[in-house]
Scaffold this motif. Structure first.
Motif, PDB file in Angstrom:
ATOM      1  N   TYR A  47       7.600   5.537   5.739  1.00 43.59           N
ATOM      2  CA  TYR A  47       6.800   5.645   4.524  1.00 43.59           C
ATOM      3  C   TYR A  47       7.686   6.008   3.342  1.00 43.59           C
ATOM      4  CZ  TYR A  47       7.263  10.676   5.301  1.00 43.59           C
ATOM      5  OH  TYR A  47       7.778  11.934   5.496  1.00 43.59           O
ATOM      6  N   ILE A  48       7.191   5.727   2.166  1.00 49.86           N
ATOM      7  CA  ILE A  48       7.822   6.142   0.917  1.00 49.86           C
ATOM      8  C   ILE A  48       6.871   7.143   0.278  1.00 49.86           C
ATOM      9  CG2 ILE A  48       8.673   5.385  -1.346  1.00 49.86           C
ATOM     10  CD1 ILE A  48       8.934   2.537  -0.047  1.00 49.86           C
ATOM     11  N   ASP A  49       7.403   8.241  -0.229  1.00 46.65           N
ATOM     12  CA  ASP A  49       6.525   9.255  -0.814  1.00 46.65           C
ATOM     13  C   ASP A  49       5.831   8.749  -2.068  1.00 46.65           C
ATOM     14  OD1 ASP A  49       7.178  11.947   0.755  1.00 46.65           O
ATOM     15  OD2 ASP A  49       9.044  10.831   0.480  1.00 46.65           O
ATOM     16  N   ILE A  50       6.589   8.073  -2.942  1.00 47.92           N
ATOM     17  CA  ILE A  50       6.028   7.594  -4.206  1.00 47.92           C
ATOM     18  C   ILE A  50       6.509   6.164  -4.455  1.00 47.92           C
ATOM     19  CG2 ILE A  50       5.707   8.086  -6.659  1.00 47.92           C
ATOM     20  CD1 ILE A  50       7.116  10.832  -6.048  1.00 47.92           C
ATOM     21  N   VAL A  51       5.591   5.253  -4.687  1.00 45.17           N
ATOM     22  CA  VAL A  51       5.936   3.901  -5.116  1.00 45.17           C
ATOM     23  C   VAL A  51       5.518   3.767  -6.572  1.00 45.17           C
ATOM     24  CG1 VAL A  51       5.504   1.444  -4.842  1.00 45.17           C
ATOM     25  CG2 VAL A  51       5.736   2.886  -2.827  1.00 45.17           C
ATOM     26  N   LYS A  52       6.459   3.340  -7.410  1.00 44.63           N
ATOM     27  CA  LYS A  52       6.180   3.194  -8.837  1.00 44.63           C
ATOM     28  C   LYS A  52       6.279   1.727  -9.221  1.00 44.63           C
ATOM     29  CE  LYS A  52       8.397   7.652  -9.534  1.00 44.63           C
ATOM     30  NZ  LYS A  52       9.662   8.299  -9.867  1.00 44.63           N
ATOM     31  N   ASP A  95      -3.489   3.345   1.739  1.00 49.55           N
ATOM     32  CA  ASP A  95      -4.390   3.376   2.897  1.00 49.55           C
ATOM     33  C   ASP A  95      -3.669   2.978   4.185  1.00 49.55           C
ATOM     34  OD1 ASP A  95      -6.473   4.165   1.305  1.00 49.55           O
ATOM     35  OD2 ASP A  95      -7.351   2.157   1.095  1.00 49.55           O
ATOM     36  N   GLN A  96      -2.650   2.123   4.067  1.00 53.47           N
ATOM     37  CA  GLN A  96      -1.873   1.711   5.237  1.00 53.47           C
ATOM     38  C   GLN A  96      -0.876   2.784   5.674  1.00 53.47           C
ATOM     39  OE1 GLN A  96      -2.602  -1.215   6.919  1.00 53.47           O
ATOM     40  NE2 GLN A  96      -4.269  -1.140   5.402  1.00 53.47           N
ATOM     41  N   GLY A  97      -0.706   3.826   4.850  1.00 55.35           N
ATOM     42  CA  GLY A  97       0.248   4.875   5.182  1.00 55.35           C
ATOM     43  C   GLY A  97       1.673   4.543   4.811  1.00 55.35           C
ATOM     44  N   TRP A  98       1.867   3.493   4.010  1.00 54.02           N
ATOM     45  CA  TRP A  98       3.228   3.099   3.609  1.00 54.02           C
ATOM     46  C   TRP A  98       3.725   3.931   2.440  1.00 54.02           C
ATOM     47  CZ3 TRP A  98       1.346  -2.625   3.381  1.00 54.02           C
ATOM     48  CH2 TRP A  98       1.145  -3.086   4.691  1.00 54.02           C
ATOM     49  N   ALA A  99       2.811   4.557   1.721  1.00 61.35           N
ATOM     50  CA  ALA A  99       3.166   5.429   0.595  1.00 61.35           C
ATOM     51  C   ALA A  99       2.098   6.500   0.488  1.00 61.35           C
ATOM     52  CB  ALA A  99       3.271   4.645  -0.708  1.00 61.35           C
ATOM     53  N   PHE A 100       2.462   7.638  -0.127  1.00 66.86           N
ATOM     54  CA  PHE A 100       1.518   8.739  -0.301  1.00 66.86           C
ATOM     55  C   PHE A 100       0.935   8.777  -1.716  1.00 66.86           C
ATOM     56  CE2 PHE A 100       4.093  11.229   3.056  1.00 66.86           C
ATOM     57  CZ  PHE A 100       3.406  10.602   4.076  1.00 66.86           C
ATOM     58  N   TYR A 101       1.745   8.410  -2.692  1.00 65.07           N
ATOM     59  CA  TYR A 101       1.329   8.452  -4.092  1.00 65.07           C
ATOM     60  C   TYR A 101       1.849   7.187  -4.782  1.00 65.07           C
ATOM     61  CZ  TYR A 101       1.020  13.474  -3.025  1.00 65.07           C
ATOM     62  OH  TYR A 101       0.738  14.682  -2.451  1.00 65.07           O
ATOM     63  N   SER A 106      11.042  -2.817   1.045  1.00 59.33           N
ATOM     64  CA  SER A 106      11.737  -1.573   0.701  1.00 59.33           C
ATOM     65  C   SER A 106      11.778  -0.626   1.894  1.00 59.33           C
ATOM     66  CB  SER A 106      11.055  -0.883  -0.487  1.00 59.33           C
ATOM     67  OG  SER A 106      11.329  -1.564  -1.694  1.00 59.33           O
ATOM     68  N   LEU A 107      10.669  -0.525   2.611  1.00 60.32           N
ATOM     69  CA  LEU A 107      10.632   0.323   3.799  1.00 60.32           C
ATOM     70  C   LEU A 107      11.661  -0.132   4.836  1.00 60.32           C
ATOM     71  CD1 LEU A 107       6.783   0.788   4.281  1.00 60.32           C
ATOM     72  CD2 LEU A 107       8.441   2.581   3.742  1.00 60.32           C
ATOM     73  N   LYS A 108      11.798  -1.436   4.987  1.00 57.59           N
ATOM     74  CA  LYS A 108      12.767  -1.962   5.941  1.00 57.59           C
ATOM     75  C   LYS A 108      14.187  -1.638   5.500  1.00 57.59           C
ATOM     76  CE  LYS A 108      14.125  -6.210   8.343  1.00 57.59           C
ATOM     77  NZ  LYS A 108      13.845  -7.665   8.523  1.00 57.59           N
ATOM     78  N   ARG A 109      14.478  -1.805   4.195  1.00 56.50           N
ATOM     79  CA  ARG A 109      15.830  -1.503   3.715  1.00 56.50           C
ATOM     80  C   ARG A 109      16.131  -0.004   3.815  1.00 56.50           C
ATOM     81  NH1 ARG A 109      14.416  -5.668  -0.072  1.00 56.50           N
ATOM     82  NH2 ARG A 109      13.573  -4.113  -1.515  1.00 56.50           N
ATOM     83  N   LEU A 110      15.144   0.817   3.504  1.00 59.23           N
ATOM     84  CA  LEU A 110      15.334   2.265   3.588  1.00 59.23           C
ATOM     85  C   LEU A 110      15.302   2.761   5.034  1.00 59.23           C
ATOM     86  CD1 LEU A 110      13.039   3.278   0.608  1.00 59.23           C
ATOM     87  CD2 LEU A 110      15.491   3.797   0.747  1.00 59.23           C
ATOM     88  N   VAL A 119      11.562  13.907  -0.678  1.00 58.29           N
ATOM     89  CA  VAL A 119      10.623  13.107  -1.460  1.00 58.29           C
ATOM     90  C   VAL A 119      11.411  11.898  -1.956  1.00 58.29           C
ATOM     91  CG1 VAL A 119       9.129  12.994  -3.483  1.00 58.29           C
ATOM     92  CG2 VAL A 119       9.306  15.131  -2.174  1.00 58.29           C
ATOM     93  N   VAL A 120      11.050  10.725  -1.472  1.00 61.02           N
ATOM     94  CA  VAL A 120      11.772   9.498  -1.803  1.00 61.02           C
ATOM     95  C   VAL A 120      10.850   8.576  -2.586  1.00 61.02           C
ATOM     96  CG1 VAL A 120      12.966   7.463  -0.888  1.00 61.02           C
ATOM     97  CG2 VAL A 120      13.226   9.682   0.249  1.00 61.02           C
TER      98      VAL A 120
END
Length: 340
Positions: free
Chosen positions: A115-120, A154-160, A107-111, A78-79
């Motif tokens: 996808y990222i699990d949680i974007v805050k 909705d784009q699938g880049w994050a889940f929460y 962020s996705l490119k750097r990581l 979980v990232v």
């Protein structure tokens, strides 16, 4: 390791987790990061926290490369990362739709992740320089932020999605907008929480746990190292966080007589339990039922190994022990009238 649901969501996170703030990119590179991350996994940690601002993006690059070289299965992790301060340009910061979308993709490119699990989303927060400035991105309506984050999902880049250092009023407004528009609201808040900083978690956010099932991933359980006891004599070890140039102002605000007196008062309690003071402080945070995960930091494997033992200290925190701790720190915030 114990795993808890992130608030009311179905996502399970390790009760103790690891964050890249300060260490990755400032003190550690990929080789050292791999060793620390593997040590965390060996102890059952599945949740790892980052931010676009940490080391100007280098922390995300290091974490991503380390995970890739370690060959871990992505679904086991979980990232999370945080968006607000992405660069010097006028649209490289804030919580506008433009920066949320572009910042998440960067962020996705750097990581190097799909996808990222949680974007805050963070309040205006200069990490390690001036602390929490206690004001939101007043130039962006919260509705724009809520809509943009749901687009990212909705784009699938994050889940929460969630928040960091938002006020209860802001989180409530975000949830009201999300419910009105039939969108996903913030499932998690990431506030500072430790024996010396308690108001938001124990007072301000109380209605949110019941009303929205808000989960917490708290940071700074050791108050930037103050609760380890290593600063008790008023000296700053050369390899400590407060020895870094960016943290000297924070050190001057934190290492005051009243705080050091409280830290010294906690040591006999830890000794009586037969545990180091840092483990006591971390366990105290994790024992709060509203805390889903306590984000720890470390620059050495030995520190991680010691921090993870805090899990075994939680059962030792009986009501009598908690009363002793309270008598020393005297930091319990006043509860709202409706929650007395």
């Amino acid at each position: 390791m114990q795993y808890k649901n992130l608030g009311r969501s179905g996502l399970k996170v390790s009760q103790l987790s690891y964050g890249a703030w300060v260490s990755f990119g400032n003190q550690l590179d990929v080789k050292e990061a791999k060793a620390l991350l593997q040590c965390c996994r060996d102890h059952g940690v599945n949740f790892f926290d980052n931010a676009e601002v940490y080391a100007n993006g280098r922390a995300e690059e290091i974490m991503g490369q380390a995970i890739r070289e370690l060959g871990w299965k992505r679904s086991d992790l979980v990232v999370s990362t945080k968006i607000f301060w992405g660069g010097p340009g006028p649209n490289d910061k804030g919580l506008s739709r433009k920066h949320i979308v572009e910042g998440t993709k960067a962020s996705l490119k750097r990581l190097d992740m799909d996808y990222i699990d949680i974007v805050k989303f963070v309040n205006f927060w200069l990490v390690g320089v001036s602390g929490n400035c206690c004001r939101p991105d007043i130039s962006t309506p919260i509705e724009e932020t809520v809509r943009a984050m749901n687009y990212v999902i909705d784009q699938g880049w994050a889940f929460y999605w969630g928040t960091s250092e938002w006020s209860a009023q802001q989180i409530t407004e975000a949830w009201g907008i999300a419910e009105r528009l039939d969108l996903m609201g913030p499932v998690v808040e990431q506030p500072e929480y430790n024996l010396l900083s308690r108001h938001k978690v124990e007072s301000e956010y109380l209605p949110l746990y019941q009303n929205y099932g808000l989960g917490l991933t708290t940071w700074s359980p050791l108050a930037s190292g103050v609760l380890t006891g290593k600063y008790s004599k008023g000296t700053i070890p050369p390899d400590s966080r407060f020895a870094l140039e960016n943290y000297k102002n924070l050190a001057s605000r934190s290492l005051v007589d009243d705080v050091l007196k409280k830290v010294n008062g906690l040591k006999p309690i830890a000794d009586e339990l037969g545990v180091p003071l840092p483990q006591l402080a971390i366990a105290w945070c994790a024992a709060n039922p509203n805390v889903s995960s306590v984000i720890t930091g470390a620059t050495k494997e030995s520190q991680i190994q010691e921090n993870m033992k805090a899990i075994d200290v939680i059962p030792l925190l009986t009501p009598a022990v908690m009363e002793k701790i309270e008598a020393v720190v005297q930091s319990k915030p006043k509860r709202p009238d409706s929650f007395r």
